[in-house]
Design an enzyme around this catalytic site. Sequence first.
Site, PDB file in Angstrom:
ATOM      1  N   ASP A  62       0.864  -1.162   0.000  1.00  0.00           N
ATOM      2  CA  ASP A  62       0.000   0.000   0.000  1.00  0.00           C
ATOM      3  C   ASP A  62       0.913   1.228   0.000  1.00  0.00           C
ATOM      4  O   ASP A  62       1.974   1.213   0.613  1.00  0.00           O
ATOM      5  CB  ASP A  62      -0.864  -0.052   1.265  1.00  0.00           C
ATOM      6  CG  ASP A  62      -2.023   0.901   1.176  1.00  0.00           C
ATOM      7  OD1 ASP A  62      -2.114   1.630   0.184  1.00  0.00           O
ATOM      8  OD2 ASP A  62      -2.847   0.903   2.102  1.00  0.00           O
ATOM      9  N   ASP A 101      -7.980  -7.472   0.919  1.00  0.00           N
ATOM     10  CA  ASP A 101      -7.131  -7.619   2.096  1.00  0.00           C
ATOM     11  C   ASP A 101      -7.867  -7.033   3.290  1.00  0.00           C
ATOM     12  O   ASP A 101      -8.743  -6.190   3.121  1.00  0.00           O
ATOM     13  CB  ASP A 101      -5.834  -6.805   1.930  1.00  0.00           C
ATOM     14  CG  ASP A 101      -6.108  -5.322   2.098  1.00  0.00           C
ATOM     15  OD1 ASP A 101      -6.653  -4.720   1.157  1.00  0.00           O
ATOM     16  OD2 ASP A 101      -5.842  -4.769   3.181  1.00  0.00           O
ATOM     17  N   CYS A 133     -11.701 -28.873   9.958  1.00  0.00           N
ATOM     18  CA  CYS A 133     -10.935 -27.722   9.445  1.00  0.00           C
ATOM     19  C   CYS A 133      -9.568 -28.194   8.964  1.00  0.00           C
ATOM     20  O   CYS A 133      -9.146 -27.859   7.866  1.00  0.00           O
ATOM     21  CB  CYS A 133     -10.782 -26.644  10.517  1.00  0.00           C
ATOM     22  SG  CYS A 133      -9.639 -25.332  10.048  1.00  0.00           S
ATOM     23  N   CYS A 189      -6.650 -27.376   9.898  1.00  0.00           N
ATOM     24  CA  CYS A 189      -5.525 -26.434   9.973  1.00  0.00           C
ATOM     25  C   CYS A 189      -4.566 -26.862  11.088  1.00  0.00           C
ATOM     26  O   CYS A 189      -4.888 -27.761  11.870  1.00  0.00           O
ATOM     27  CB  CYS A 189      -6.019 -25.000  10.182  1.00  0.00           C
ATOM     28  SG  CYS A 189      -6.479 -24.599  11.887  1.00  0.00           S
ATOM     29  N   CYS A 194      -6.518 -26.638  14.465  1.00  0.00           N
ATOM     30  CA  CYS A 194      -7.636 -27.562  14.672  1.00  0.00           C
ATOM     31  C   CYS A 194      -7.193 -29.022  14.676  1.00  0.00           C
ATOM     32  O   CYS A 194      -7.849 -29.868  15.270  1.00  0.00           O
ATOM     33  CB  CYS A 194      -8.708 -27.340  13.613  1.00  0.00           C
ATOM     34  SG  CYS A 194      -9.549 -25.763  13.827  1.00  0.00           S
ATOM     35  N   HIS A 223      -5.700 -20.294  12.427  1.00  0.00           N
ATOM     36  CA  HIS A 223      -7.016 -20.845  12.082  1.00  0.00           C
ATOM     37  C   HIS A 223      -7.824 -19.859  11.232  1.00  0.00           C
ATOM     38  O   HIS A 223      -8.403 -20.244  10.210  1.00  0.00           O
ATOM     39  CB  HIS A 223      -7.825 -21.231  13.329  1.00  0.00           C
ATOM     40  CG  HIS A 223      -9.257 -21.499  12.997  1.00  0.00           C
ATOM     41  ND1 HIS A 223      -9.679 -22.692  12.441  1.00  0.00           N
ATOM     42  CD2 HIS A 223     -10.349 -20.685  13.035  1.00  0.00           C
ATOM     43  CE1 HIS A 223     -10.981 -22.605  12.170  1.00  0.00           C
ATOM     44  NE2 HIS A 223     -11.408 -21.401  12.524  1.00  0.00           N
TER      45      HIS A 223
HETATM   46 ZN   LIG Z   1      -8.751 -24.552  12.028  1.00  0.00          ZN
END
Ligand SMILES: [Zn+2]
Length: 373
Positions: free
Chosen positions: A90, A267, A305, A307, A310, A336
């Site tokens: 930016d 974003d 999930c 991730c 998780c 997450h």
């Molecule tokens: Zn997750």
Amino acid sequence: MFAVQHRDPGSAARRGLLSLYHGDVHTPAFMPVGTNGTVKAVPHTMLEEIGFNLILGNAYHLYLRPGMDVIRQAGGIHRFANWNHNILTDSGGYQIFSLASFGKITEEGVRFRSHIDGSAHFLSPEDAVDVQAELGSDVRMCLDVCTPPEISYNEALKASNITTAWALRSRKRWKEKESPLPGALFGIVQGNFFKELRKRSADELMEIEFPGYAIGGLSVGEPFPLFCELLHFTAPLLPEDKPRYLMGIGTPEYILEAVEMGIDIFDCVFPTRIARNGTVFTSRGTIALKWEKHRLDFTPIEEGCGCYTCSRYSKAYLRHLFKAREILGPVLTSCHNLSFLFRLVRDIREAVSSGTFTAFKKQFLAAYNGTQA
Ligand SMILES: [Zn+2]
């Protein structure tokens, strides 16, 4: 540099490929915000594992700290931060108007005081291009005049005129100035909440011709219906064959609305900011981990999930980390939330490819807002 690969038959949503110096980016794409050359609390390897290859950095922050001498000697922001994927920077316009204690605009540029130490600075549109060239970012933004909501038409007109004049100068400098790494320069459509000015700004920028266009000055605190109205008006004004960037949005509702209107990249600090306070996304809306009801909840934030967080930790443990103010808490929740958005946007891309975006949006929001039958 940009190719539209699929168009959704029921909306303006599109799927594309944005080819940048540090690799191809599948769009629509969400960019995590890495203000200071780091996405707060998230190691680069974690971003890579999630799948991100485009993040945002702030020229304003990096210019003030560590300063351009450090960036220059390090060989640019990619080498300094050891991030070998794409970075969009930016220009600093938004930060100067929102953070700096004193911002005075003249046609020449903007005078401001650093929010860190009060030191005085002057930034012209040419300077903003030079700073971003030294950073070596893959996508660079023109310096623009950001205006708050509820200003008069005449004030908005004046700001829009300066934004256009600066865009012209920015493009000239970008063409002339040698940059160690190639980077595209995007123009930013302003015009506040006046449709006539939005149209004018878009027309003027298209005449200057940029490799991509951003919509600025939306999602600045206005109600959601007004945001939608201005987005629905502005997005179709931008060329079909160039990437379109909507600045500052990052919740599922806003992302789905933006994609539906043909936006390609966006974003926002929101997903990582709420994560650092212990609030996480789930397919059924956000939850606060600090809630008492999670004290004995040994299930992950979201089943399936997958991730980093998780697949290893329960809500009870995460709640404990936040209660004990452990640094690991914000790391895990940020991971997450970014994984959640990455997956959402990936699913959106697949829905666009298969021509089912409208149904996907409806279904996702029904579950997310708890209105599912
Ligand atoms: Zn997750």
